[in-house]
Design a protein around this motif. Structure first.
Motif, PDB file in Angstrom:
ATOM      1  N   TYR A   1       0.802  -1.042  -0.139  1.00  0.00           N
ATOM      2  CA  TYR A   1       0.026  -0.040   0.074  1.00  0.00           C
ATOM      3  C   TYR A   1       1.097   1.196   0.013  1.00  0.00           C
ATOM      4  N   VAL A   2       0.475   2.440  -0.701  1.00  0.00           N
ATOM      5  CA  VAL A   2       0.991   3.521  -0.975  1.00  0.00           C
ATOM      6  C   VAL A   2       0.692   4.503   0.088  1.00  0.00           C
ATOM      7  N   ASN A   3      -0.710   4.427   0.762  1.00  0.00           N
ATOM      8  CA  ASN A   3      -1.168   5.085   1.982  1.00  0.00           C
ATOM      9  C   ASN A   3      -2.479   4.436   2.409  1.00  0.00           C
ATOM     10  N   ILE A   4      -2.625   4.918   3.686  1.00  0.00           N
ATOM     11  CA  ILE A   4      -3.783   4.355   4.541  1.00  0.00           C
ATOM     12  C   ILE A   4      -4.473   5.780   5.369  1.00  0.00           C
ATOM     13  N   GLY A   5      -5.760   5.547   5.285  1.00  0.00           N
ATOM     14  CA  GLY A   5      -6.254   7.051   5.774  1.00  0.00           C
ATOM     15  C   GLY A   5      -7.893   6.842   6.188  1.00  0.00           C
TER      16      GLY A   5
ATOM     17  N   PRO B   1      -0.235   6.753  -8.821  1.00  0.00           N
ATOM     18  CA  PRO B   1      -1.314   5.894  -9.219  1.00  0.00           C
ATOM     19  C   PRO B   1      -1.815   4.883  -8.473  1.00  0.00           C
ATOM     20  N   ALA B   2      -2.847   4.798  -8.228  1.00  0.00           N
ATOM     21  CA  ALA B   2      -3.396   3.493  -7.234  1.00  0.00           C
ATOM     22  C   ALA B   2      -4.878   3.179  -7.461  1.00  0.00           C
ATOM     23  N   VAL B   3      -5.223   2.012  -6.581  1.00  0.00           N
ATOM     24  CA  VAL B   3      -6.942   1.782  -6.564  1.00  0.00           C
ATOM     25  C   VAL B   3      -7.080   1.821  -5.155  1.00  0.00           C
ATOM     26  N   ASN B   4      -8.042   2.193  -4.800  1.00  0.00           N
ATOM     27  CA  ASN B   4      -8.283   2.311  -3.231  1.00  0.00           C
ATOM     28  C   ASN B   4      -9.681   1.263  -2.688  1.00  0.00           C
ATOM     29  N   TYR B   5      -9.376   0.766  -1.675  1.00  0.00           N
ATOM     30  CA  TYR B   5     -10.431   0.325  -0.912  1.00  0.00           C
ATOM     31  C   TYR B   5     -10.732   0.767   0.156  1.00  0.00           C
ATOM     32  N   ALA B   6     -12.245   0.902   0.396  1.00  0.00           N
ATOM     33  CA  ALA B   6     -12.716   1.681   1.346  1.00  0.00           C
ATOM     34  C   ALA B   6     -13.908   0.788   2.140  1.00  0.00           C
ATOM     35  N   LEU B   7     -13.908   1.216   3.599  1.00  0.00           N
ATOM     36  CA  LEU B   7     -14.858   0.371   4.428  1.00  0.00           C
ATOM     37  C   LEU B   7     -15.627   1.587   5.312  1.00  0.00           C
ATOM     38  N   PRO B   8     -16.817   1.657   5.340  1.00  0.00           N
ATOM     39  CA  PRO B   8     -17.541   2.580   6.138  1.00  0.00           C
ATOM     40  C   PRO B   8     -17.322   2.369   7.550  1.00  0.00           C
TER      41      PRO B   8
ATOM     42  N   ALA C   1      -4.690   2.406  -0.277  1.00  0.00           N
ATOM     43  CA  ALA C   1      -4.553   2.856  -1.466  1.00  0.00           C
ATOM     44  C   ALA C   1      -3.503   1.692  -2.041  1.00  0.00           C
ATOM     45  N   GLN C   2      -3.897   0.794  -2.754  1.00  0.00           N
ATOM     46  CA  GLN C   2      -2.778  -0.032  -3.239  1.00  0.00           C
ATOM     47  C   GLN C   2      -2.153   0.254  -4.313  1.00  0.00           C
ATOM     48  N   SER C   3      -0.819   0.201  -4.310  1.00  0.00           N
ATOM     49  CA  SER C   3       0.107   0.537  -5.542  1.00  0.00           C
ATOM     50  C   SER C   3      -0.220  -0.408  -6.860  1.00  0.00           C
ATOM     51  N   LEU C   4      -0.257   0.448  -7.849  1.00  0.00           N
ATOM     52  CA  LEU C   4      -0.558  -0.482  -9.057  1.00  0.00           C
ATOM     53  C   LEU C   4       0.537  -1.095  -9.417  1.00  0.00           C
ATOM     54  N   ASN C   5       1.874  -0.650  -8.885  1.00  0.00           N
ATOM     55  CA  ASN C   5       3.196  -1.301  -9.208  1.00  0.00           C
ATOM     56  C   ASN C   5       3.158  -2.879  -8.659  1.00  0.00           C
ATOM     57  N   TRP C   6       2.542  -2.830  -7.479  1.00  0.00           N
ATOM     58  CA  TRP C   6       2.301  -4.285  -6.897  1.00  0.00           C
ATOM     59  C   TRP C   6       1.574  -5.091  -7.672  1.00  0.00           C
ATOM     60  N   LEU C   7       0.307  -4.458  -8.323  1.00  0.00           N
ATOM     61  CA  LEU C   7      -0.449  -5.350  -9.179  1.00  0.00           C
ATOM     62  C   LEU C   7       0.130  -5.890 -10.320  1.00  0.00           C
TER      63      LEU C   7
END
Length: 616
Positions: A99-103, A153-160, A175-181
Motif C-alpha cells: 500500500y502507498v497510503n492508509i487514511g 497511481p493507485a486503486v483504493n479499497y474503502a470500508l464505512p 491505497a494499493q500501489s498499481l506497481n504491486w498489481l
C-alpha cells in the motif's frame, strides 16, 4: 485389348480422383475441427489463467478488507484522535509494503487521519471509492486515480465506519500501489504474444502485461474488447481485434463482483499456427500424391496394376493411424474392391485411434493445468506470507532481537514478530497454528493483524494473549484449529521482561554468568479453547549477555535418520554453545545444528526460533 486398356486407365483415373477428393475433404474437415478445438483449448487455458490471477487479486482485496476492519477497531479512531490515528496508520503502512497510503475520511469527504502526512486539507468527496462506500454502507473498491496525498497511481479499497448510533461516521481506506498489481501479473505464465489487462469499473487500465507503463491510467484502447467486457459483467469468451488490429481470442472475468475485470487475449495466429502448418503440409503431400497417382493411372496395364498394389499397401499403413478416408465399395471382385475395403478399414481404425488420443491428451492437459494452478497459488501465498515476517534483526537500546521461520511447505502455520515501542522496548510474539499449509497460514495472518492492533491498545504480555484469544476464538472454533503462542514485552528503562504463554513450549532463559538454561513457566491454555481464558505472566530482569530463546515444537520434534528427536536438551546445549554470538548469528548456528542433526530426513513441521539478547 486396346479398348480394355483404355477403359481400365480411365476407371483408375476416376477412382484415384474420387479417393483424393475424399482425402482432401477429410483433411479440410479435420482442419476445421482442429481450429474449433484449438479455440476451445485457448479459452480453457485463458480461463484457468484467469482463475490464478483473479484468485491472487481477490486475496489482495480480502487482505485490504481485513486490514480496514482492524483499523476500524483502533482506539484512536474511536476516540477521534487525529494525531494518534495518523501515527497508528503510519505504523500499519510500514508493515504493509503493497500500500502507498492508509487514511480515514470524515462524512464531509475530508481526510482527517492519514499515514502519509498531510500538507493541507484534502477533499476526496468526489472519489468513487468514497461515494460507493457511503452509498452502499459496505466494503467498496474504487477506480483508477492519482492520489491527492501521495501523487501516485493507485486503486483504493474503502470500508464505512459506523458510530454508536449505527450511522456512518467515517470511511477508512487503503491505497494499493498499481506497481504491486503489475508485479503480480508479471508472474503469470502467458502464451507467446498474449495480452493480460486489469480494468476498473470505468474500463480504465489498472495494469497490463506487456507495456504496463504505456497503458496504466488510460481507457481500454481495444474498442471491441471494451464493448465485450461491458456486455459480460460476470465474464465470458469472445473474439476481437487488439489496438493494432490483430485478431485475438479473449476471455474475461470479474474480480469478486467489485467492478474490476481481468481479460486475457491470445493472438489467433498463435493459436492456429500448428494447425495451419499441418494443413500446408497435408496439401503439399496431397498435391504430390495427386500428380503421382494420376501419372500411375495413365501408364500401361501391368504398371497400373502394380501401382494399385502399392496403393493397397499404403492403405494398410494408413489404417495403422497415419490418415484415412471412407469410399464406396464396388462389388466387382477386383483389386479396386479390395482397395476400397482396405480404405474403409483404415478409416475406422484411424477414427478410433484419434478418439483415444484426444481423450488421453485432454486428461493430460487438465492434470498439467491443475498442477500449474496449484503451484502458482502456493508461490503467491509464500510471497505474501514471507512479506509479513520481519526481514531483518532488530537492534535497539539494551536489546538485540532476531528470528527465523522455515515452513515445511510453501506456506505454514508458524509466525513470529518483534516490534519496537515508542519509549524504548520491544514486543515479541511467536505462534503456531495446529497443522500447516494454506489454512494454517490464513489463520496465522489473521492472528498477526490482531496482534499488531491489540499490542497498542493492550500493553502487557498476558493482556495481549487474553485479547488475542477473545478476538480469534470464534474463527479458530469454526475452522477446527487452535494456536499455541507465547508473548514477551521488554522495557528498556527498567530492563524487565514480561512473559506469557498459551500452551506453547516454555521459553529458555540463559543468564550470562550461568552454565545451564532455565525455563520461563507461565500458565495459560491454548488459544481458541476457551473464549474467557486467562493467562499468567512471569517477570524477570535481564542483565547484559542474558538470552531469551522462544521456539515452536517443530524445533524439538525434528527427527534424524534413526527416528530420534532433537529435543529440548540438544536445543539448550546449542544455546550454551552459541551464547557469545549476537542474536542473528546464534540463530544461524542453531539452524545449522538442526540441519546437521536431521541429515537427509525430511521435516514434517514448521520450525521457528526467536532470540532476544540483552545488551549493556
Amino acid at each position: 485389348m486396346e479398348g480394355r486398356f483404355f477403359g481400365l486407365r480411365w476407371r483408375l483415373l476416376a477412382l484415384v480422383a474420387i479417393l483424393l477428393a475424399a482425402w482432401l475433404a477429410l483433411v479440410l474437415v479435420a482442419q476445421r475441427d482442429e481450429r474449433t478445438a484449438a479455440v476451445d483449448a485457448v479459452h480453457r487455458e485463458e480461463t484457468l489463467l484467469l482463475r490464478i490471477v483473479t484468485s491472487n487479486q481477490s486475496a489482495q482485496i480480502e487482505a485490504g478488507r481485513q486490514l480496514l476492519e482492524a483499523i476500524a477497531r483502533a482506539p484512536a479512531l474511536a476516540a477521534h484522535d487525529a494525531a494518534g490515528c495518523s501515527a497508528f496508520l503510519a505504523r500499519m503502512l510500514a508493515a504493509s509494503p503493497m500500500y502507498v497510503n492508509i487514511g480515514v475520511v470524515g462524512r464531509d469527504g475530508k481526510i482527517w487521519c492519514s499515514a502519509v502526512p498531510l500538507s493541507s486539507t484534502v477533499d476526496v468527496s468526489d472519489r468513487s471509492y468514497f461515494k460507493r462506500a457511503m452509498a452502499t454502507r459496505r466494503f467498496a473498491v474504487g477506480t483508477y486515480q492519482v492520489g491527492r496525498v501521495t501523487l501516485t497511481p493507485a486503486v483504493n479499497y474503502a470500508l464505512p465506519v459506523a458510530g454508536t448510533g449505527g450511522e456512518v461516521e467515517a470511511v477508512a481506506y487503503v491505497a494499493q500501489s498499481l506497481n504491486w498489481l503489475t508485479l503480480a501479473l508479471a508472474k503469470a505464465d502467458l502464451p507467446a504474444g498474449a495480452v493480460m489487462v486489469v480494468t476498473d469499473a470505468d474500463a480504465t487500465v489498472l495494469a497490463r502485461i506487456p507495456d504496463a507503463e504505456n497503458f496504466a491510467g488510460k481507457p481500454l484502447q481495444e474498442a471491441g474488447v471494451r464493448a465485450a467486457v461491458s456486455g459480460l459483467p460476470a465474464g465470458g469468451v469472445f473474439e476481437a481485434a487488439d489496438a493494432a488490429g490483430v485478431q485475438h481470442l479473449w476471455a474475461t472475468t470479474s474480480v469478486a463482483d467489485l467492478g474490476m475485470h481481468v481479460t486475457i487475449g491470445v493472438p489467433s495466429a498463435t493459436a492456429f499456427a500448428d494447425i495451419d502448418r499441418r494443413l500446408r503440409t497435408h496439401l503439399v503431400v496431397l498435391g504430390v500424391a495427386t500428380v503421382l497417382a494420376l501419372l500411375a493411372a495413365w501408364l500401361g496395364g501391368g504398371y497400373i496394376l502394380r501401382q494399385v498394389d502399392a496403393l493397397v499397401a499404403a492403405s494398410k499403413r494408413l489404417a495403422a493411424g497415419e490418415l484415412g478416408a471412407f469410399t464406396p465399395v464396388i462389388a466387382d471382385r477386383s483389386e479396386l474392391e479390395y482397395l476400397a475395403r482396405t480404405f474403409n478399414d483404415m478409416s475406422a481404425a484411424l477414427e478410433a485411434r484419434e478418439r483415444e488420443l484426444r481423450v488421453a491428451e485432454a486428461a493430460k492437459r487438465a492434470a498439467e493445468v491443475e498442477i500449474a494452478v496449484t503451484h502458482a497459488h502456493m508461490q503467491i501465498a509464500e510471497q505474501i506470507q514471507q512479506s509479513l515476517l520481519p526481514q531483518s534483526p532488530l537492534a535497539m537500546a539494551g536489546m538485540q532481537v532476531a528470528g527465523r521461520c522455515i515452513p515445511v511447505e510453501s506456506v505454514g502455520g508458524d509466525y513470529f514478530g518483534y516490534f519496537p515501542r515508542k519509549r524504548g522496548g520491544v514486543d515479541s510474539f511467536v505462534g503456531d497454528v495446529s497443522g500447516h499449509g494454506v489454512g494454517a497460514a490464513l489463520l496465522m495472518a489473521e492472528a498477526r493483524i490482531t496482534f499488531l492492533t491489540e499490542r497498542l491498545a493492550e500493553p502487557g504480555a498476558a493482556r495481549m494473549l487474553t485479547k488475542l484469544n477473545e478476538v480469534l476464538h470464534d474463527d479458530l472454533d469454526h475452522a477446527g484449529h487452535f494456536i499455541t503462542a507465547c508473548c514477551a514485552t521488554f522495557d528498556a528503562a527498567t530492563r524487565q521482561l514480561k512473559y506469557a504463554n498459551g500452551g506453547h513450549p516454555p521459553a529458555l532463559l540463559l543468564r550470562a554468568g550461568e552454565q545451564a538454561c532455565t525455563t520461563l513457566e507461565a500458565e495459560g491454555l491454548l488459544l481458541g479453547l476457551e473464549k474467557d481464558a486467562k493467562f499468567g505472566e512471569v517477570t524477570v530482569k535481564l542483565a547484559a549477555g542474558d538470552m531469551v530463546v522462544m521456539y515452536t515444537d517443530g524445533v524439538t520434534e525434528t527427527k534424524n535418520e534413526d527416528g530420534a528427536e532433537f529435543g529440548r536438551e540438544r536445543l539448550e546445549q546449542g544455546v550454551l554453545a552459541h551464547r557469545l554470538a549476537d542474536a542473528e548469528t546464534a540463530i544461524d548456528q542453531l539452524f545449522a545444528d538442526l540441519a546437521q542433526f536431521a541429515g537427509t530426513t525430511p521435516r514434517d513441521d514448521d520450525v521457528t526460533i526467536v532470540i532476544m539478547k540483552a545488551l549493556v
